[in-house]
Design a protein around this motif. Structure first.
Motif, PDB file in Angstrom:
ATOM      1  N   HIS A 135      24.046  26.016 -23.942  1.00 60.29           N
ATOM      2  CA  HIS A 135      22.798  25.250 -23.891  1.00 60.29           C
ATOM      3  C   HIS A 135      23.053  23.766 -24.161  1.00 60.29           C
ATOM      4  CE1 HIS A 135      18.600  24.204 -24.261  1.00 60.29           C
ATOM      5  NE2 HIS A 135      18.783  23.805 -25.505  1.00 60.29           N
ATOM      6  N   VAL A 136      23.858  23.478 -25.160  1.00 62.08           N
ATOM      7  CA  VAL A 136      24.179  22.080 -25.468  1.00 62.08           C
ATOM      8  C   VAL A 136      24.890  21.419 -24.291  1.00 62.08           C
ATOM      9  CG1 VAL A 136      25.575  20.578 -26.943  1.00 62.08           C
ATOM     10  CG2 VAL A 136      24.242  22.434 -27.963  1.00 62.08           C
ATOM     11  N   CYS A 137      25.794  22.152 -23.664  1.00 56.65           N
ATOM     12  CA  CYS A 137      26.534  21.605 -22.521  1.00 56.65           C
ATOM     13  C   CYS A 137      25.654  21.421 -21.294  1.00 56.65           C
ATOM     14  CB  CYS A 137      27.714  22.511 -22.175  1.00 56.65           C
ATOM     15  SG  CYS A 137      29.046  22.491 -23.401  1.00 56.65           S
ATOM     16  N   ALA A 138      24.464  22.029 -21.311  1.00 52.24           N
ATOM     17  CA  ALA A 138      23.538  21.883 -20.178  1.00 52.24           C
ATOM     18  C   ALA A 138      22.628  20.673 -20.327  1.00 52.24           C
ATOM     19  CB  ALA A 138      22.685  23.145 -20.021  1.00 52.24           C
ATOM     20  N   LEU A 139      22.551  20.104 -21.535  1.00 53.10           N
ATOM     21  CA  LEU A 139      21.669  18.963 -21.754  1.00 53.10           C
ATOM     22  C   LEU A 139      22.166  17.755 -20.966  1.00 53.10           C
ATOM     23  CD1 LEU A 139      21.123  19.337 -25.615  1.00 53.10           C
ATOM     24  CD2 LEU A 139      19.634  20.118 -23.758  1.00 53.10           C
ATOM     25  N   LYS A 140      21.264  17.142 -20.226  1.00 53.20           N
ATOM     26  CA  LYS A 140      21.565  15.955 -19.402  1.00 53.20           C
ATOM     27  C   LYS A 140      22.712  16.233 -18.429  1.00 53.20           C
ATOM     28  CE  LYS A 140      19.921  12.697 -22.902  1.00 53.20           C
ATOM     29  NZ  LYS A 140      20.237  11.493 -23.725  1.00 53.20           N
ATOM     30  N   SER A 141      22.740  17.439 -17.895  1.00 53.77           N
ATOM     31  CA  SER A 141      23.804  17.831 -16.981  1.00 53.77           C
ATOM     32  C   SER A 141      23.306  18.012 -15.554  1.00 53.77           C
ATOM     33  CB  SER A 141      24.461  19.146 -17.455  1.00 53.77           C
ATOM     34  OG  SER A 141      25.614  19.433 -16.712  1.00 53.77           O
ATOM     35  N   GLY A 142      22.057  17.591 -15.303  1.00 48.43           N
ATOM     36  CA  GLY A 142      21.496  17.760 -13.972  1.00 48.43           C
ATOM     37  C   GLY A 142      22.100  16.793 -12.964  1.00 48.43           C
ATOM     38  N   LEU A 143      21.914  17.098 -11.697  1.00 51.23           N
ATOM     39  CA  LEU A 143      22.426  16.250 -10.629  1.00 51.23           C
ATOM     40  C   LEU A 143      21.393  15.197 -10.253  1.00 51.23           C
ATOM     41  CD1 LEU A 143      24.031  18.910  -8.250  1.00 51.23           C
ATOM     42  CD2 LEU A 143      25.007  17.802 -10.269  1.00 51.23           C
ATOM     43  N   SER A 144      21.815  14.215  -9.492  1.00 53.01           N
ATOM     44  CA  SER A 144      20.901  13.179  -9.012  1.00 53.01           C
ATOM     45  C   SER A 144      19.938  13.781  -7.993  1.00 53.01           C
ATOM     46  CB  SER A 144      21.688  12.042  -8.358  1.00 53.01           C
ATOM     47  OG  SER A 144      22.317  12.496  -7.168  1.00 53.01           O
ATOM     48  N   ALA A 145      18.767  13.165  -7.876  1.00 53.19           N
ATOM     49  CA  ALA A 145      17.763  13.655  -6.934  1.00 53.19           C
ATOM     50  C   ALA A 145      18.293  13.654  -5.504  1.00 53.19           C
ATOM     51  CB  ALA A 145      16.499  12.798  -7.041  1.00 53.19           C
ATOM     52  N   SER A 146      19.095  12.644  -5.163  1.00 58.60           N
ATOM     53  CA  SER A 146      19.618  12.548  -3.798  1.00 58.60           C
ATOM     54  C   SER A 146      20.598  13.679  -3.492  1.00 58.60           C
ATOM     55  CB  SER A 146      20.295  11.189  -3.576  1.00 58.60           C
ATOM     56  OG  SER A 146      21.372  11.014  -4.479  1.00 58.60           O
ATOM     57  N   GLU A 193      19.504  22.910 -10.431  1.00 58.11           N
ATOM     58  CA  GLU A 193      20.380  21.753 -10.346  1.00 58.11           C
ATOM     59  C   GLU A 193      19.752  20.552 -11.044  1.00 58.11           C
ATOM     60  OE1 GLU A 193      23.337  22.014  -6.543  1.00 58.11           O
ATOM     61  OE2 GLU A 193      21.333  21.224  -6.143  1.00 58.11           O
ATOM     62  N   GLN A 194      18.439  20.550 -11.149  1.00 58.99           N
ATOM     63  CA  GLN A 194      17.748  19.472 -11.854  1.00 58.99           C
ATOM     64  C   GLN A 194      17.828  19.681 -13.361  1.00 58.99           C
ATOM     65  OE1 GLN A 194      13.675  18.991 -10.632  1.00 58.99           O
ATOM     66  NE2 GLN A 194      13.264  17.360 -12.093  1.00 58.99           N
ATOM     67  N   ASN A 195      17.604  20.906 -13.798  1.00 58.21           N
ATOM     68  CA  ASN A 195      17.679  21.254 -15.218  1.00 58.21           C
ATOM     69  C   ASN A 195      18.281  22.642 -15.356  1.00 58.21           C
ATOM     70  OD1 ASN A 195      16.306  19.018 -16.675  1.00 58.21           O
ATOM     71  ND2 ASN A 195      14.575  19.614 -15.383  1.00 58.21           N
ATOM     72  N   GLY A 196      19.409  22.749 -16.002  1.00 57.35           N
ATOM     73  CA  GLY A 196      19.971  24.066 -16.260  1.00 57.35           C
ATOM     74  C   GLY A 196      21.459  24.193 -16.033  1.00 57.35           C
ATOM     75  N   VAL A 222      25.294  24.004 -16.533  1.00 58.91           N
ATOM     76  CA  VAL A 222      26.189  23.862 -17.681  1.00 58.91           C
ATOM     77  C   VAL A 222      27.464  23.165 -17.201  1.00 58.91           C
ATOM     78  CG1 VAL A 222      27.446  25.036 -19.518  1.00 58.91           C
ATOM     79  CG2 VAL A 222      25.280  25.985 -18.679  1.00 58.91           C
ATOM     80  N   ARG A 223      27.708  21.968 -17.748  1.00 56.26           N
ATOM     81  CA  ARG A 223      28.852  21.133 -17.343  1.00 56.26           C
ATOM     82  C   ARG A 223      28.854  20.928 -15.824  1.00 56.26           C
ATOM     83  NH1 ARG A 223      33.878  22.956 -18.150  1.00 56.26           N
ATOM     84  NH2 ARG A 223      34.664  20.834 -18.269  1.00 56.26           N
ATOM     85  N   LYS A 224      27.686  20.451 -15.343  1.00 58.48           N
ATOM     86  CA  LYS A 224      27.519  20.154 -13.909  1.00 58.48           C
ATOM     87  C   LYS A 224      27.750  21.372 -13.014  1.00 58.48           C
ATOM     88  CE  LYS A 224      26.798  15.700 -14.579  1.00 58.48           C
ATOM     89  NZ  LYS A 224      25.490  15.058 -14.310  1.00 58.48           N
ATOM     90  N   GLY A 225      27.657  22.561 -13.593  1.00 61.15           N
ATOM     91  CA  GLY A 225      27.828  23.783 -12.824  1.00 61.15           C
ATOM     92  C   GLY A 225      29.147  24.488 -13.048  1.00 61.15           C
ATOM     93  N   ALA A 226      30.074  23.861 -13.756  1.00 58.63           N
ATOM     94  CA  ALA A 226      31.385  24.474 -13.977  1.00 58.63           C
ATOM     95  C   ALA A 226      31.277  25.793 -14.737  1.00 58.63           C
ATOM     96  CB  ALA A 226      32.294  23.507 -14.737  1.00 58.63           C
ATOM     97  N   TRP A 227      30.270  25.877 -15.641  1.00 57.47           N
ATOM     98  CA  TRP A 227      30.046  27.102 -16.405  1.00 57.47           C
ATOM     99  C   TRP A 227      28.744  27.783 -15.998  1.00 57.47           C
ATOM    100  CZ3 TRP A 227      31.423  25.405 -22.118  1.00 57.47           C
ATOM    101  CH2 TRP A 227      32.796  25.114 -22.187  1.00 57.47           C
ATOM    102  N   GLY A 228      28.268  27.532 -14.813  1.00 58.40           N
ATOM    103  CA  GLY A 228      27.067  28.221 -14.353  1.00 58.40           C
ATOM    104  C   GLY A 228      25.787  27.604 -14.874  1.00 58.40           C
ATOM    105  N   THR A 229      24.859  28.444 -15.327  1.00 62.06           N
ATOM    106  CA  THR A 229      23.498  28.029 -15.678  1.00 62.06           C
ATOM    107  C   THR A 229      23.152  28.466 -17.086  1.00 62.06           C
ATOM    108  OG1 THR A 229      22.930  28.427 -13.351  1.00 62.06           O
ATOM    109  CG2 THR A 229      21.099  28.028 -14.868  1.00 62.06           C
ATOM    110  N   ASP A 230      22.452  27.607 -17.799  1.00 61.63           N
ATOM    111  CA  ASP A 230      22.000  27.898 -19.162  1.00 61.63           C
ATOM    112  C   ASP A 230      20.873  28.924 -19.130  1.00 61.63           C
ATOM    113  OD1 ASP A 230      21.302  27.784 -21.848  1.00 61.63           O
ATOM    114  OD2 ASP A 230      20.131  25.946 -21.605  1.00 61.63           O
TER     115      ASP A 230
END
Length: 232
Positions: free
Chosen positions: A30-41, A118-121, A123-131
């Motif tokens: 969960h901590v690794c998912a904070l502010k880990s979302g991708l850009s809107a584009s 991809e916007q919220n969730g 984990v490490r930009k997807g390296a560890w999947g989803t929170d």
């Protein structure tokens, strides 16, 4: 010497599953998912590509009610530089749960659900999947009641209680209770009208007589469940 090295390797790969609490593992994710979302584009770009990838996947597996073949999702992107075949099991589990909860008529497509997380969730930009906490939040925000068991709270009695009160289940487990290198996998468990339980996207075509049997038999009893979510 070779036996000594083998023992050392077994110790290290089993250290987390055997010695680190499941709640702590999920908290780290969960901590690794904070502010880990991708850009809107980038999310928009992935969504466009994924709509076509989803059409190809759906055509190839038109006979399936649920997503059962994650390995065939190389045409779909999820995360900064990953394919859904590698890291999208939590989103697949959420989508399969929605299929069951809506009687096979979810009001969101799978590519749209990927974009949601991809916007919220991630984990490490997807390296560890989803929170999983973002999976819980998504379900609650869409009107579902969610009950969760973690770690030592996953007892036979607690699972039976969850079975009585919930309709659909999302299960996260170590693929191998003795080897962290085998990673963690998340799946959906559904129950048919005649009380038969099935585990989806697990390479498992067996059927079970109870939720407990499905939970405690994960990956031919080699795995160990660390989180069980009941949805109703």
């Amino acid at each position: 010497m070779e036996k000594v090295l083998l023992c050392i390797k077994k110790y290290f790969v089993s250290f987390i599953p055997k010695n680190v609490s499941d709640r702590f593992v999920l908290w780290v994710m969960h901590v690794c998912a904070l502010k880990s979302g991708l850009s809107a584009s980038l999310i928009k770009e992935h969504l466009k590509v994924n709509m076509f990838g989803w059409q190809r996947y759906s055509s190839a597996h038109a006979e399936d009610l649920y997503i059962e073949h994650q390995k065939d999702m190389d045409d779909l992107y999820y995360g900064k530089r990953f394919r859904a075949s590698y890291n999208a099991c939590e989103v697949i589990a959420a989508y399969n749960a929605l299929i069951d909860l809506t009687d096979h008529k979810p009001d969101i497509s799978f590519p749209e659900l990927l974009a949601e997380f991809e916007q919220n969730g991630l984990v490490r930009k997807g390296a560890w999947g989803t929170d999983l906490q973002w999976i819980d939040r998504f379900l609650c925000e869409n009107g579902y009641t969610v009950r969760k068991l973690t770690g030592r709270r996953i007892t036979a009695e607690a699972v039976q209680d969850l079975e009585r009160t919930c309709r659909t289940f999302i299960m996260t487990a170590y693929n191998d209770r003795d080897d962290i290198m085998q990673m963690i996998h998340t799946v959906t468990v559904t129950c048919s009208a005649d009380g038969i339980y099935s585990v989806h996207n697990a390479g498992d075509d067996r059927v079970y007589r109870s939720l407990s049997e499905a939970v405690f038999s994960f990956n031919h009893q080699k795995g160990r469940v660390i989180s069980l979510i009941g949805i109703g």
